[in-house]
Design an enzyme around this catalytic site. Sequence first.
Site, PDB file in Angstrom:
ATOM      1  N   LYS A  95       0.935  -1.147  -0.205  1.00  0.00           N
ATOM      2  CA  LYS A  95       0.013  -0.087   0.034  1.00  0.00           C
ATOM      3  C   LYS A  95       0.858   1.348   0.020  1.00  0.00           C
ATOM      4  O   LYS A  95       0.378   2.222  -0.587  1.00  0.00           O
ATOM      5  CB  LYS A  95      -0.972   0.027   1.237  1.00  0.00           C
ATOM      6  CG  LYS A  95      -2.145  -0.843   0.903  1.00  0.00           C
ATOM      7  CD  LYS A  95      -3.381  -0.714   1.964  1.00  0.00           C
ATOM      8  CE  LYS A  95      -4.481  -1.523   1.698  1.00  0.00           C
ATOM      9  NZ  LYS A  95      -4.251  -3.195   1.930  1.00  0.00           N
ATOM     10  N   GLU A 117     -10.531   6.899   3.449  1.00  0.00           N
ATOM     11  CA  GLU A 117     -11.180   5.775   4.537  1.00  0.00           C
ATOM     12  C   GLU A 117     -10.227   4.699   4.713  1.00  0.00           C
ATOM     13  O   GLU A 117      -9.220   4.374   3.945  1.00  0.00           O
ATOM     14  CB  GLU A 117     -12.214   5.345   3.622  1.00  0.00           C
ATOM     15  CG  GLU A 117     -11.968   4.329   2.573  1.00  0.00           C
ATOM     16  CD  GLU A 117     -11.139   4.706   1.293  1.00  0.00           C
ATOM     17  OE1 GLU A 117     -11.314   5.913   1.000  1.00  0.00           O
ATOM     18  OE2 GLU A 117     -10.451   4.078   0.741  1.00  0.00           O
ATOM     19  N   SER A 382       1.905  -9.748  -0.823  1.00  0.00           N
ATOM     20  CA  SER A 382       1.495  -8.520  -0.765  1.00  0.00           C
ATOM     21  C   SER A 382       1.893  -7.832   0.564  1.00  0.00           C
ATOM     22  O   SER A 382       2.070  -6.532   0.641  1.00  0.00           O
ATOM     23  CB  SER A 382       0.056  -8.112  -0.968  1.00  0.00           C
ATOM     24  OG  SER A 382      -0.645  -8.964  -0.044  1.00  0.00           O
TER      25      SER A 382
HETATM   26  C1  PLP Z   1      -5.130  -3.971   1.614  1.00  0.00           C
HETATM   27  C2  PLP Z   1      -4.345  -5.357   1.596  1.00  0.00           C
HETATM   28  C3  PLP Z   1      -4.658  -6.223   0.474  1.00  0.00           C
HETATM   29  C4  PLP Z   1      -5.886  -6.201  -0.232  1.00  0.00           C
HETATM   30  O1  PLP Z   1      -5.983  -5.037  -1.316  1.00  0.00           O
HETATM   31  P1  PLP Z   1      -5.673  -5.082  -2.768  1.00  0.00           P
HETATM   32  O2  PLP Z   1      -6.204  -3.878  -3.219  1.00  0.00           O
HETATM   33  O3  PLP Z   1      -6.601  -6.237  -3.206  1.00  0.00           O
HETATM   34  O4  PLP Z   1      -4.210  -5.545  -3.013  1.00  0.00           O
HETATM   35  C5  PLP Z   1      -3.928  -7.363   0.234  1.00  0.00           C
HETATM   36  N1  PLP Z   1      -2.743  -7.507   0.949  1.00  0.00           N
HETATM   37  C6  PLP Z   1      -2.454  -6.732   1.787  1.00  0.00           C
HETATM   38  C7  PLP Z   1      -1.231  -7.062   2.839  1.00  0.00           C
HETATM   39  C8  PLP Z   1      -3.093  -5.683   2.432  1.00  0.00           C
HETATM   40  O5  PLP Z   1      -2.615  -4.756   3.124  1.00  0.00           O
END
Ligand code: PLP
Length: 398
Positions: A95, A117, A382
Amino acid sequence: MNTNLKINVLPDKEGFFGSYGGQFLDEDLKKEFQKIADEFLKIKDDREFNDELNYLLKHYAGRPSPVYYAKNLSEKYGADIYLKREDLNHTGAHKINHSLGEALLAKKMGKEKIIAETGAGQHGVATATAAALMGLKCDIYMGEVDIEKEKPNVDKMKILGANVVCVKRGNRTLKEAVDEAFCAYLKEYKTAIYAIGSVVGPHPFPMIVEHFQSVIGREAREQFLDLTGTLPDCVMACVGGGSNAIGIFRGFLDDDVNLYGVEPLGKGEKIGQNAASMTYGKDGLIHGFKCKLLQDENGNVADAYSIASGLDYPGVGPKHCYLNQIGRAKYVTVNDEEALNAFFELSRVEGIIPALESSHAVAYAIKFAQENKGKKILVNLSGRGDKDVEFVLNKTRS
Ligand SMILES: *Cc1c(COP(=O)(O)O)cnc(C)c1O
Protein backbone atom coordinates in the site's frame (compact mmCIF):
# COMPACT_ATOMS: atom_id res chain seq x y z
CA MET A 1 -2.25 -15.23 -27.21
CA ASN A 2 -3.35 -12.27 -29.26
CA THR A 3 -0.70 -9.68 -28.52
CA ASN A 4 -2.56 -7.11 -30.61
CA LEU A 5 -5.17 -6.88 -27.92
CA LYS A 6 -4.61 -3.49 -26.29
CA ILE A 7 -4.96 -4.54 -22.70
CA ASN A 8 -2.52 -2.21 -21.07
CA VAL A 9 -4.43 0.94 -21.95
CA LEU A 10 -5.85 3.62 -19.73
CA PRO A 11 -9.61 3.71 -19.28
CA ASP A 12 -11.61 5.84 -21.75
CA LYS A 13 -12.40 9.49 -21.00
CA GLU A 14 -15.35 8.55 -18.79
CA GLY A 15 -13.20 6.08 -16.89
CA PHE A 16 -14.56 2.84 -18.39
CA PHE A 17 -12.60 -0.37 -18.86
CA GLY A 18 -14.97 -2.06 -21.30
CA SER A 19 -18.34 -1.82 -19.55
CA TYR A 20 -16.84 -1.53 -16.04
CA GLY A 21 -15.72 1.46 -13.99
CA GLY A 22 -17.02 4.93 -14.85
CA GLN A 23 -18.02 7.77 -12.59
CA PHE A 24 -21.55 7.41 -11.22
CA LEU A 25 -21.61 10.51 -9.03
CA ASP A 26 -23.38 13.81 -8.46
CA GLU A 27 -22.26 16.54 -10.85
CA ASP A 28 -20.39 18.59 -8.22
CA LEU A 29 -18.31 15.64 -7.07
CA LYS A 30 -17.69 14.62 -10.70
CA LYS A 31 -16.26 18.04 -11.43
CA GLU A 32 -13.78 17.84 -8.55
CA PHE A 33 -12.70 14.29 -9.35
CA GLN A 34 -12.18 15.36 -12.98
CA LYS A 35 -9.67 17.97 -11.77
CA ILE A 36 -7.71 15.24 -9.99
CA ALA A 37 -7.81 13.16 -13.20
CA ASP A 38 -6.55 16.08 -15.32
CA GLU A 39 -3.75 16.89 -12.89
CA PHE A 40 -2.71 13.23 -12.63
CA LEU A 41 -2.54 12.79 -16.42
CA LYS A 42 -0.42 15.94 -16.65
CA ILE A 43 1.98 14.90 -13.92
CA LYS A 44 2.35 11.13 -14.36
CA ASP A 45 5.03 11.45 -17.06
CA ASP A 46 6.64 14.57 -15.62
CA ARG A 47 10.38 14.09 -15.10
CA GLU A 48 10.66 15.96 -11.82
CA PHE A 49 7.61 14.20 -10.32
CA ASN A 50 8.96 10.77 -11.24
CA ASP A 51 12.47 11.54 -10.00
CA GLU A 52 11.02 12.53 -6.64
CA LEU A 53 8.70 9.52 -6.45
CA ASN A 54 11.41 7.07 -7.48
CA TYR A 55 13.78 8.54 -4.91
CA LEU A 56 11.20 7.95 -2.16
CA LEU A 57 10.34 4.46 -3.38
CA LYS A 58 14.02 3.55 -3.21
CA HIS A 59 15.36 5.33 -0.16
CA TYR A 60 12.23 5.61 1.97
CA ALA A 61 10.10 2.57 1.12
CA GLY A 62 13.07 0.28 0.40
CA ARG A 63 12.38 -0.63 -3.24
CA PRO A 64 13.09 -2.62 -5.27
CA SER A 65 11.59 -5.40 -3.16
CA PRO A 66 13.39 -8.67 -4.00
CA VAL A 67 12.05 -11.66 -5.90
CA TYR A 68 12.92 -14.67 -3.76
CA TYR A 69 13.09 -18.30 -4.93
CA ALA A 70 11.26 -20.26 -2.23
CA LYS A 71 13.45 -23.34 -2.49
CA ASN A 72 12.04 -25.31 0.43
CA LEU A 73 8.45 -24.74 -0.59
CA SER A 74 9.30 -25.57 -4.21
CA GLU A 75 11.00 -28.85 -3.32
CA LYS A 76 8.11 -29.83 -1.07
CA TYR A 77 5.36 -29.19 -3.63
CA GLY A 78 7.06 -29.92 -6.95
CA ALA A 79 6.92 -26.61 -8.83
CA ASP A 80 9.24 -23.59 -8.74
CA ILE A 81 7.65 -20.97 -6.50
CA TYR A 82 9.00 -17.41 -6.43
CA LEU A 83 7.83 -14.66 -4.10
CA LYS A 84 7.76 -10.93 -4.89
CA ARG A 85 8.54 -9.60 -1.43
CA GLU A 86 6.20 -6.62 -0.98
CA ASP A 87 6.12 -7.66 2.69
CA LEU A 88 9.58 -6.10 3.03
CA ASN A 89 8.41 -2.57 2.17
CA HIS A 90 8.31 0.14 4.82
CA THR A 91 4.96 -0.23 6.68
CA GLY A 92 4.82 -3.89 5.67
CA ALA A 93 2.78 -4.08 2.48
CA HIS A 94 2.32 -2.84 -1.07
CA LYS A 95 0.00 0.00 0.00
CA ILE A 96 2.90 2.40 0.58
CA ASN A 97 3.51 2.40 -3.21
CA HIS A 98 0.28 4.22 -4.02
CA SER A 99 0.16 6.19 -0.77
CA LEU A 100 3.48 7.86 -1.61
CA GLY A 101 2.25 8.57 -5.16
CA GLU A 102 -1.06 9.99 -3.97
CA ALA A 103 0.58 12.16 -1.30
CA LEU A 104 3.15 13.50 -3.77
CA LEU A 105 0.32 14.28 -6.22
CA ALA A 106 -1.47 16.15 -3.40
CA LYS A 107 1.62 18.21 -2.71
CA LYS A 108 2.11 19.05 -6.39
CA MET A 109 -1.54 20.15 -6.58
CA GLY A 110 -0.91 22.52 -3.67
CA LYS A 111 -3.23 20.67 -1.28
CA GLU A 112 -2.85 20.84 2.49
CA LYS A 113 -4.72 17.73 3.48
CA ILE A 114 -5.36 14.13 2.47
CA ILE A 115 -8.78 12.60 3.14
CA ALA A 116 -9.03 8.81 3.06
CA GLU A 117 -11.14 5.92 4.30
CA THR A 118 -9.88 2.74 5.88
CA GLY A 119 -11.38 -0.63 6.79
CA ALA A 120 -8.82 -2.72 8.62
CA GLY A 121 -6.58 0.32 8.97
CA GLN A 122 -3.83 -0.70 6.54
CA HIS A 123 -4.61 2.02 4.00
CA GLY A 124 -5.06 4.46 6.88
CA VAL A 125 -1.59 3.72 8.23
CA ALA A 126 0.06 3.93 4.79
CA THR A 127 -1.71 7.23 4.06
CA ALA A 128 -0.87 8.66 7.49
CA THR A 129 2.77 7.66 6.90
CA ALA A 130 2.96 9.41 3.53
CA ALA A 131 1.17 12.48 4.91
CA ALA A 132 3.62 12.72 7.82
CA LEU A 133 6.53 12.51 5.40
CA MET A 134 5.15 15.24 3.11
CA GLY A 135 3.97 17.55 5.87
CA LEU A 136 0.29 17.21 4.95
CA LYS A 137 -2.70 17.05 7.29
CA CYS A 138 -4.54 13.76 7.22
CA ASP A 139 -8.15 12.81 8.04
CA ILE A 140 -8.87 9.09 8.07
CA TYR A 141 -12.54 8.03 8.07
CA MET A 142 -13.11 4.74 9.84
CA GLY A 143 -16.24 2.92 10.99
CA GLU A 144 -16.82 2.72 14.74
CA VAL A 145 -16.87 -1.09 14.58
CA ASP A 146 -13.51 -1.19 12.77
CA ILE A 147 -11.99 1.31 15.22
CA GLU A 148 -12.77 -1.07 18.07
CA LYS A 149 -11.46 -4.10 16.15
CA GLU A 150 -8.24 -2.61 14.78
CA LYS A 151 -6.84 -0.76 17.77
CA PRO A 152 -3.11 -1.17 16.93
CA ASN A 153 -3.60 0.47 13.52
CA VAL A 154 -5.73 3.25 15.02
CA ASP A 155 -2.94 3.90 17.54
CA LYS A 156 -0.35 3.96 14.75
CA MET A 157 -2.36 6.48 12.72
CA LYS A 158 -2.62 8.75 15.76
CA ILE A 159 1.11 8.45 16.51
CA LEU A 160 1.77 9.40 12.88
CA GLY A 161 -0.26 12.57 13.42
CA ALA A 162 -3.46 11.66 11.56
CA ASN A 163 -6.94 12.60 12.70
CA VAL A 164 -9.09 9.45 12.88
CA VAL A 165 -12.74 10.35 12.24
CA CYS A 166 -15.19 7.88 13.76
CA VAL A 167 -18.11 7.01 11.43
CA LYS A 168 -21.25 5.99 13.32
CA ARG A 169 -23.78 5.50 10.51
CA GLY A 170 -25.26 2.25 9.17
CA ASN A 171 -23.12 -0.85 9.77
CA ARG A 172 -20.30 1.46 10.97
CA THR A 173 -17.71 -0.25 8.72
CA LEU A 174 -15.85 0.39 5.46
CA LYS A 175 -18.82 1.16 3.20
CA GLU A 176 -20.05 4.00 5.42
CA ALA A 177 -16.48 5.24 5.92
CA VAL A 178 -16.13 5.69 2.13
CA ASP A 179 -19.49 7.50 1.90
CA GLU A 180 -18.54 9.86 4.71
CA ALA A 181 -15.07 10.50 3.28
CA PHE A 182 -16.66 11.45 -0.09
CA CYS A 183 -18.97 13.92 1.73
CA ALA A 184 -16.05 15.44 3.64
CA TYR A 185 -14.05 15.79 0.43
CA LEU A 186 -16.91 17.63 -1.23
CA LYS A 187 -16.78 20.24 1.54
CA GLU A 188 -12.99 20.55 1.50
CA TYR A 189 -11.99 20.00 -2.12
CA LYS A 190 -10.26 23.37 -2.37
CA THR A 191 -7.62 22.47 0.20
CA ALA A 192 -7.81 18.67 0.34
CA ILE A 193 -7.41 15.66 -1.94
CA TYR A 194 -9.15 12.31 -1.67
CA ALA A 195 -6.94 9.20 -1.71
CA ILE A 196 -8.52 5.78 -2.13
CA GLY A 197 -7.00 2.51 -0.89
CA SER A 198 -7.27 0.20 -3.90
CA VAL A 199 -8.03 0.12 -7.64
CA VAL A 200 -11.70 0.80 -6.90
CA GLY A 201 -14.04 3.80 -6.64
CA PRO A 202 -15.01 6.25 -9.35
CA HIS A 203 -12.70 7.40 -12.14
CA PRO A 204 -9.87 8.47 -11.86
CA PHE A 205 -8.94 6.42 -8.77
CA PRO A 206 -8.63 2.94 -10.34
CA MET A 207 -6.34 4.46 -12.98
CA ILE A 208 -4.23 6.39 -10.45
CA VAL A 209 -3.74 3.51 -7.99
CA GLU A 210 -2.94 1.08 -10.83
CA HIS A 211 -0.32 3.46 -12.17
CA PHE A 212 1.44 3.74 -8.80
CA GLN A 213 1.26 -0.03 -8.15
CA SER A 214 2.58 -0.96 -11.60
CA VAL A 215 6.11 -0.63 -10.17
CA ILE A 216 5.62 -4.13 -8.68
CA GLY A 217 5.18 -5.79 -12.07
CA ARG A 218 7.87 -3.71 -13.76
CA GLU A 219 10.44 -4.77 -11.18
CA ALA A 220 9.24 -8.36 -10.94
CA ARG A 221 9.46 -9.03 -14.69
CA GLU A 222 13.04 -7.80 -14.86
CA GLN A 223 14.06 -9.59 -11.66
CA PHE A 224 12.50 -12.86 -12.81
CA LEU A 225 14.33 -12.67 -16.14
CA ASP A 226 17.60 -11.92 -14.33
CA LEU A 227 17.14 -14.87 -11.98
CA THR A 228 15.91 -17.52 -14.40
CA GLY A 229 16.50 -16.29 -17.94
CA THR A 230 12.80 -16.82 -18.73
CA LEU A 231 9.39 -15.52 -17.75
CA PRO A 232 7.18 -17.33 -15.20
CA ASP A 233 4.45 -19.65 -16.47
CA CYS A 234 1.98 -17.95 -14.19
CA VAL A 235 1.59 -15.05 -11.79
CA MET A 236 -0.71 -15.11 -8.74
CA ALA A 237 -1.95 -12.49 -6.33
CA CYS A 238 -4.76 -12.11 -3.81
CA VAL A 239 -7.64 -9.83 -4.76
CA GLY A 240 -9.54 -7.59 -2.37
CA GLY A 241 -10.10 -4.45 -4.42
CA GLY A 242 -7.27 -5.69 -6.62
CA SER A 243 -4.38 -3.22 -6.32
CA ASN A 244 -1.51 -5.59 -5.53
CA ALA A 245 -2.81 -7.99 -8.19
CA ILE A 246 -3.11 -5.37 -10.92
CA GLY A 247 0.30 -4.03 -9.87
CA ILE A 248 2.06 -7.31 -10.57
CA PHE A 249 -0.18 -8.26 -13.56
CA ARG A 250 0.82 -5.02 -15.27
CA GLY A 251 4.33 -6.37 -15.80
CA PHE A 252 3.05 -9.42 -17.71
CA LEU A 253 -0.14 -8.41 -19.56
CA ASP A 254 1.51 -8.52 -22.97
CA ASP A 255 3.40 -11.76 -22.29
CA ASP A 256 2.39 -15.37 -22.67
CA VAL A 257 1.98 -15.68 -18.90
CA ASN A 258 -1.16 -16.92 -17.14
CA LEU A 259 -2.56 -14.55 -14.55
CA TYR A 260 -4.54 -15.70 -11.49
CA GLY A 261 -6.43 -13.46 -9.10
CA VAL A 262 -7.15 -15.29 -5.84
CA GLU A 263 -10.40 -14.30 -4.14
CA PRO A 264 -11.39 -15.04 -0.53
CA LEU A 265 -14.01 -17.81 -0.26
CA GLY A 266 -14.26 -17.19 3.50
CA LYS A 267 -16.56 -19.73 5.11
CA GLY A 268 -18.35 -20.82 1.93
CA GLU A 269 -20.26 -20.08 -1.25
CA LYS A 270 -23.38 -18.48 0.25
CA ILE A 271 -23.86 -14.73 0.07
CA GLY A 272 -22.50 -13.22 3.29
CA GLN A 273 -19.95 -16.01 3.81
CA ASN A 274 -17.29 -14.80 1.40
CA ALA A 275 -15.83 -11.79 -0.40
CA ALA A 276 -15.30 -13.41 -3.81
CA SER A 277 -16.92 -10.62 -5.84
CA MET A 278 -15.74 -11.78 -9.26
CA THR A 279 -16.78 -15.38 -8.65
CA TYR A 280 -20.18 -14.80 -7.02
CA GLY A 281 -21.00 -11.15 -7.83
CA LYS A 282 -23.32 -9.68 -10.44
CA ASP A 283 -22.88 -6.41 -12.33
CA GLY A 284 -23.80 -3.54 -10.05
CA LEU A 285 -22.87 -0.11 -8.72
CA ILE A 286 -20.98 0.74 -5.53
CA HIS A 287 -19.08 3.86 -4.49
CA GLY A 288 -19.61 5.51 -7.88
CA PHE A 289 -18.36 2.74 -10.20
CA LYS A 290 -19.63 -0.38 -11.98
CA CYS A 291 -18.15 -3.78 -11.18
CA LYS A 292 -18.91 -7.35 -10.18
CA LEU A 293 -20.67 -6.83 -6.89
CA LEU A 294 -21.88 -9.16 -4.15
CA GLN A 295 -25.64 -8.62 -3.84
CA ASP A 296 -28.50 -10.20 -1.95
CA GLU A 297 -31.63 -11.53 -3.70
CA ASN A 298 -33.10 -7.99 -3.71
CA GLY A 299 -30.06 -6.49 -5.41
CA ASN A 300 -28.79 -4.74 -2.27
CA VAL A 301 -25.06 -4.73 -1.59
CA ALA A 302 -24.35 -7.85 0.48
CA ASP A 303 -22.02 -8.04 3.45
CA ALA A 304 -18.59 -9.32 2.50
CA TYR A 305 -16.62 -11.61 4.77
CA SER A 306 -13.07 -12.99 4.86
CA ILE A 307 -10.67 -14.03 7.60
CA ALA A 308 -8.38 -11.41 6.00
CA SER A 309 -10.04 -8.07 6.68
CA GLY A 310 -8.04 -6.42 3.88
CA LEU A 311 -9.92 -8.60 1.39
CA ASP A 312 -13.50 -8.15 2.54
CA TYR A 313 -14.83 -5.63 0.03
CA PRO A 314 -18.10 -6.52 -1.80
CA GLY A 315 -16.88 -5.04 -5.12
CA VAL A 316 -13.70 -5.44 -7.17
CA GLY A 317 -11.63 -3.16 -9.40
CA PRO A 318 -13.09 -2.44 -12.86
CA LYS A 319 -9.93 -3.42 -14.73
CA HIS A 320 -10.09 -6.88 -13.15
CA CYS A 321 -13.72 -7.16 -14.31
CA TYR A 322 -12.50 -6.28 -17.79
CA LEU A 323 -9.56 -8.73 -17.72
CA ASN A 324 -11.99 -11.43 -16.57
CA GLN A 325 -14.47 -10.56 -19.31
CA ILE A 326 -11.90 -10.78 -22.11
CA GLY A 327 -10.37 -13.92 -20.56
CA ARG A 328 -6.91 -12.44 -19.97
CA ALA A 329 -6.91 -13.24 -16.23
CA LYS A 330 -8.57 -16.04 -14.27
CA TYR A 331 -10.17 -15.60 -10.87
CA VAL A 332 -10.10 -18.48 -8.42
CA THR A 333 -10.93 -18.88 -4.73
CA VAL A 334 -9.27 -20.00 -1.50
CA ASN A 335 -11.19 -20.35 1.77
CA ASP A 336 -10.31 -19.23 5.32
CA GLU A 337 -8.96 -22.60 6.36
CA GLU A 338 -6.70 -22.99 3.33
CA ALA A 339 -5.37 -19.45 3.84
CA LEU A 340 -4.70 -20.13 7.51
CA ASN A 341 -2.84 -23.35 6.64
CA ALA A 342 -0.72 -21.45 4.10
CA PHE A 343 0.01 -18.79 6.74
CA PHE A 344 1.63 -21.47 8.93
CA GLU A 345 3.15 -23.38 6.02
CA LEU A 346 5.12 -20.41 4.65
CA SER A 347 6.15 -19.45 8.19
CA ARG A 348 7.48 -22.92 9.02
CA VAL A 349 8.95 -23.95 5.66
CA GLU A 350 10.50 -20.62 4.62
CA GLY A 351 10.62 -18.51 7.80
CA ILE A 352 8.37 -15.86 6.28
CA ILE A 353 5.17 -14.90 8.12
CA PRO A 354 2.77 -13.66 5.42
CA ALA A 355 -0.24 -11.38 5.86
CA LEU A 356 -3.51 -13.34 5.93
CA GLU A 357 -4.43 -11.56 2.69
CA SER A 358 -1.24 -12.74 0.95
CA SER A 359 -1.71 -16.22 2.45
CA HIS A 360 -4.59 -16.67 0.00
CA ALA A 361 -2.18 -16.34 -2.94
CA VAL A 362 0.33 -18.66 -1.26
CA ALA A 363 -2.41 -21.25 -0.66
CA TYR A 364 -3.40 -21.22 -4.31
CA ALA A 365 0.25 -21.51 -5.39
CA ILE A 366 0.66 -24.61 -3.21
CA LYS A 367 -2.50 -26.17 -4.64
CA PHE A 368 -1.49 -25.26 -8.19
CA ALA A 369 2.07 -26.58 -7.73
CA GLN A 370 0.83 -30.03 -6.76
CA GLU A 371 -1.31 -30.25 -9.89
CA ASN A 372 1.22 -28.61 -12.24
CA LYS A 373 4.62 -30.06 -11.40
CA GLY A 374 7.66 -28.25 -12.78
CA LYS A 375 5.90 -24.98 -13.57
CA LYS A 376 7.39 -21.60 -12.65
CA ILE A 377 5.03 -19.70 -10.38
CA LEU A 378 5.47 -16.09 -9.29
CA VAL A 379 3.42 -15.09 -6.24
CA ASN A 380 2.93 -11.52 -5.10
CA LEU A 381 3.50 -11.61 -1.35
CA SER A 382 1.54 -8.40 -0.76
CA GLY A 383 2.31 -7.96 2.94
CA ARG A 384 3.77 -9.30 6.16
CA GLY A 385 1.81 -11.03 8.88
CA ASP A 386 2.90 -9.14 12.00
CA LYS A 387 -0.52 -7.50 12.18
CA ASP A 388 -2.23 -10.91 12.13
CA VAL A 389 -0.17 -12.79 14.71
CA GLU A 390 -2.37 -12.09 17.73
CA PHE A 391 -5.59 -12.82 15.83
CA VAL A 392 -4.28 -16.11 14.42
CA LEU A 393 -3.02 -17.30 17.80
CA ASN A 394 -6.35 -16.50 19.48
CA LYS A 395 -8.18 -18.31 16.70
CA THR A 396 -6.10 -21.47 16.74
CA ARG A 397 -6.13 -21.58 20.54
CA SER A 398 -9.93 -21.48 20.77
C1 PLP B 1 -5.04 -4.14 1.69
C2 PLP B 1 -4.29 -5.37 1.44
C3 PLP B 1 -4.66 -6.28 0.42
C4 PLP B 1 -5.89 -6.11 -0.41
O1 PLP B 1 -5.91 -5.00 -1.25
P1 PLP B 1 -5.73 -5.11 -2.83
O2 PLP B 1 -6.14 -3.76 -3.29
O3 PLP B 1 -6.65 -6.18 -3.31
O4 PLP B 1 -4.32 -5.41 -3.09
C5 PLP B 1 -3.85 -7.38 0.19
N1 PLP B 1 -2.75 -7.62 0.94
C6 PLP B 1 -2.39 -6.80 1.94
C7 PLP B 1 -1.17 -7.14 2.73
C8 PLP B 1 -3.12 -5.65 2.23
O5 PLP B 1 -2.75 -4.84 3.22
